[in-house]
Design a protein around this motif. Structure first.
Motif, PDB file in Angstrom:
ATOM      1  N   ALA A 208       1.038  -1.454   0.252  1.00  0.00           N
ATOM      2  CA  ALA A 208       0.188  -0.010   0.240  1.00  0.00           C
ATOM      3  C   ALA A 208       0.703   1.185   0.273  1.00  0.00           C
ATOM      4  O   ALA A 208       2.172   0.564   0.410  1.00  0.00           O
ATOM      5  N   GLY A 209       0.436   2.371  -0.023  1.00  0.00           N
ATOM      6  CA  GLY A 209       1.685   3.250  -0.224  1.00  0.00           C
ATOM      7  C   GLY A 209       1.062   4.353   1.029  1.00  0.00           C
ATOM      8  O   GLY A 209       0.947   3.919   1.929  1.00  0.00           O
ATOM      9  N   VAL A 210       2.105   5.956   1.062  1.00  0.00           N
ATOM     10  CA  VAL A 210       2.010   5.940   2.153  1.00  0.00           C
ATOM     11  C   VAL A 210       1.042   6.691   3.056  1.00  0.00           C
ATOM     12  O   VAL A 210       0.546   5.601   3.679  1.00  0.00           O
ATOM     13  N   THR A 211      -0.598   6.967   2.619  1.00  0.00           N
ATOM     14  CA  THR A 211      -1.363   7.954   2.503  1.00  0.00           C
ATOM     15  C   THR A 211      -2.003   6.608   3.443  1.00  0.00           C
ATOM     16  O   THR A 211      -2.978   6.924   4.775  1.00  0.00           O
ATOM     17  N   GLU A 212      -2.240   5.401   2.158  1.00  0.00           N
ATOM     18  CA  GLU A 212      -2.904   4.472   2.965  1.00  0.00           C
ATOM     19  C   GLU A 212      -2.526   3.460   4.052  1.00  0.00           C
ATOM     20  O   GLU A 212      -3.240   3.229   5.030  1.00  0.00           O
ATOM     21  N   ILE A 213      -1.212   2.815   4.056  1.00  0.00           N
ATOM     22  CA  ILE A 213      -0.951   2.636   5.812  1.00  0.00           C
ATOM     23  C   ILE A 213      -1.160   3.979   6.723  1.00  0.00           C
ATOM     24  O   ILE A 213      -1.227   3.052   7.838  1.00  0.00           O
ATOM     25  N   ASP A 214      -0.628   4.581   6.611  1.00  0.00           N
ATOM     26  CA  ASP A 214      -1.323   5.826   8.003  1.00  0.00           C
ATOM     27  C   ASP A 214      -2.579   5.798   8.308  1.00  0.00           C
ATOM     28  O   ASP A 214      -2.735   5.648   9.258  1.00  0.00           O
ATOM     29  N   GLY A 226      -0.110   7.811  12.314  1.00  0.00           N
ATOM     30  CA  GLY A 226       0.534   6.855  11.421  1.00  0.00           C
ATOM     31  C   GLY A 226       1.890   6.570  11.622  1.00  0.00           C
ATOM     32  O   GLY A 226       2.581   7.365  12.110  1.00  0.00           O
ATOM     33  N   PRO A 227       2.376   5.233  11.372  1.00  0.00           N
ATOM     34  CA  PRO A 227       3.805   5.035  11.600  1.00  0.00           C
ATOM     35  C   PRO A 227       4.537   6.032  10.905  1.00  0.00           C
ATOM     36  O   PRO A 227       5.422   6.111  11.764  1.00  0.00           O
ATOM     37  N   LEU A 228       4.022   6.198   9.565  1.00  0.00           N
ATOM     38  CA  LEU A 228       5.012   6.715   8.444  1.00  0.00           C
ATOM     39  C   LEU A 228       4.845   7.852   8.933  1.00  0.00           C
ATOM     40  O   LEU A 228       6.682   8.300   9.177  1.00  0.00           O
ATOM     41  N   GLN A 229       4.026   8.953   9.762  1.00  0.00           N
ATOM     42  CA  GLN A 229       3.860  10.538   9.719  1.00  0.00           C
ATOM     43  C   GLN A 229       4.857  10.430  11.131  1.00  0.00           C
ATOM     44  O   GLN A 229       5.724  11.485  11.644  1.00  0.00           O
ATOM     45  N   LEU A 230       4.689   9.209  12.152  1.00  0.00           N
ATOM     46  CA  LEU A 230       5.493   9.448  13.285  1.00  0.00           C
ATOM     47  C   LEU A 230       6.659   9.151  13.449  1.00  0.00           C
ATOM     48  O   LEU A 230       7.809  10.120  13.838  1.00  0.00           O
TER      49      LEU A 230
END
Length: 296
Positions: A208-214, A226-230
């Motif tokens: 999945a993409g960045v926003t989808e994962i978060d 979300g974990p990527l933003q964190l």
């Protein structure tokens, strides 16, 4: 614990200085860079302005807090009268060991020496001093003035008295201290970093993409971020450093950092502090836009 010395004027250091000063401790903020100290004071002032605007403090409280902070560029000068020294330098083992050797030589014999490390062994740090029973971890969370948790980490030789003092001191700052033992990553990062690493692997493998994962983690798991933003917020270089500490400490492949994370740090994409990580960041904007590499 009247006189507090804080080493490192970065994000964590200025936040720690802010909190101690706001609770009427005399704080000496130490950094080798005069420019970093000036920036730190400006950050603290801006954060206090926000608190005044929200009416959580009065304008007079802001002035008292700033008056309680003094800056120096010398460790020797900065710790000579300290009751407690809190080291908040870069998450680098060699640097921290060097600093603690210096602190141990210059601080009063009664002083407690604490480190804000997020993963490095307290026992290893204490071993380079002549006061291992007075060395402890105080792992504040970012942003320090807002977050309640302080992980209080006992090294192998940390005394009960030192632990009690730091637990009580943390409570006096309006924090909630949690006592943990000295193993790689402690509690917070031993659990958090594998989750962030798995989120990066999920992106790396094209699931999945960045926003989808978060979005899945925010809406499905009730995470505020979300974990990527964190990861961007923490700093991708810091995440990589902690994962390497976990991998070396436990010797297990499950802690191996994702190759995508390694490449991003190598390329200087460190997250919010560099302006780009999994998202792009621009001054004055709160909109999260996936970085070009990940935009769909």
């Amino acid at each position: 614990m009247k006189n507090i010395s804080v080493i490192g004027a970065g994000t964590m250091g200025n936040g720690i200085a802010h909190v101690f000063a706001q609770h009427q401790h005399q704080v000496t903020l130490i950094d080798v860079s005069a420019a970093a100290l000036e920036k730190a004071l400006a950050t603290i002032s801006n954060n206090l302005d926000r608190m005044v605007k929200k009416e959580t403090i009065q304008p007079a409280d802001k002035e008292r807090t700033l008056a309680n902070i003094h800056t120096v560029t010398s460790i020797e000068e900065g710790v000579k009268n300290a009751d407690l020294v809190v080291e908040a330098a870069t998450e680098n083992v060699g640097l921290k060991l060097k600093i603690f050797q210096e602190i141990d030589g210059f601080a009063p014999a009664k002083a407690i020496l604490a480190t804000n490390t997020s993963s490095i062994s307290i026992t290893q740090i204490a071993a380079v001093t002549k006061r291992a029973s007075q060395v402890i971890g105080m792992h504040f969370m970012n942003p320090v003035p807002v977050m309640k948790l302080v992980e209080v980490i006992r090294g192998f030789d940390t005394s009960d008295d030192t632990t009690r003092i730091i637990m009580e001191l943390s409570q006096s700052l309006g924090k909630i201290p949690v006592e943990v033992n000295d193993y790689p990553g402690f509690v917070a990062n031993r659990i958090l970093m594998p989750m962030i690493n798995e989120a990066i692997y999920t992106l790396y493998e094209g699931v999945a993409g960045v926003t989808e994962i978060d979005t899945v983690m925010k809406l499905g798991m009730a995470h505020p971020m979300g974990p990527l933003q964190l990861a961007d917020f923490i700093g991708l270089d810091v995440c990589l450093s902690i994962l390497r500490v976990l991998q070396a400490g436990f010797g297990q492949p499950k802690y191996a950092p994702c190759p995508l994370l390694v490449n991003m740090v190598t390329a200087g994409k460190l997250g919010a502090k560099s302006g780009e990580g999994f998202y792009q960041y621009s001054t004055g904007s709160k909109e999260l836009i996936p970085a070009p590499k990940f935009a769909r």
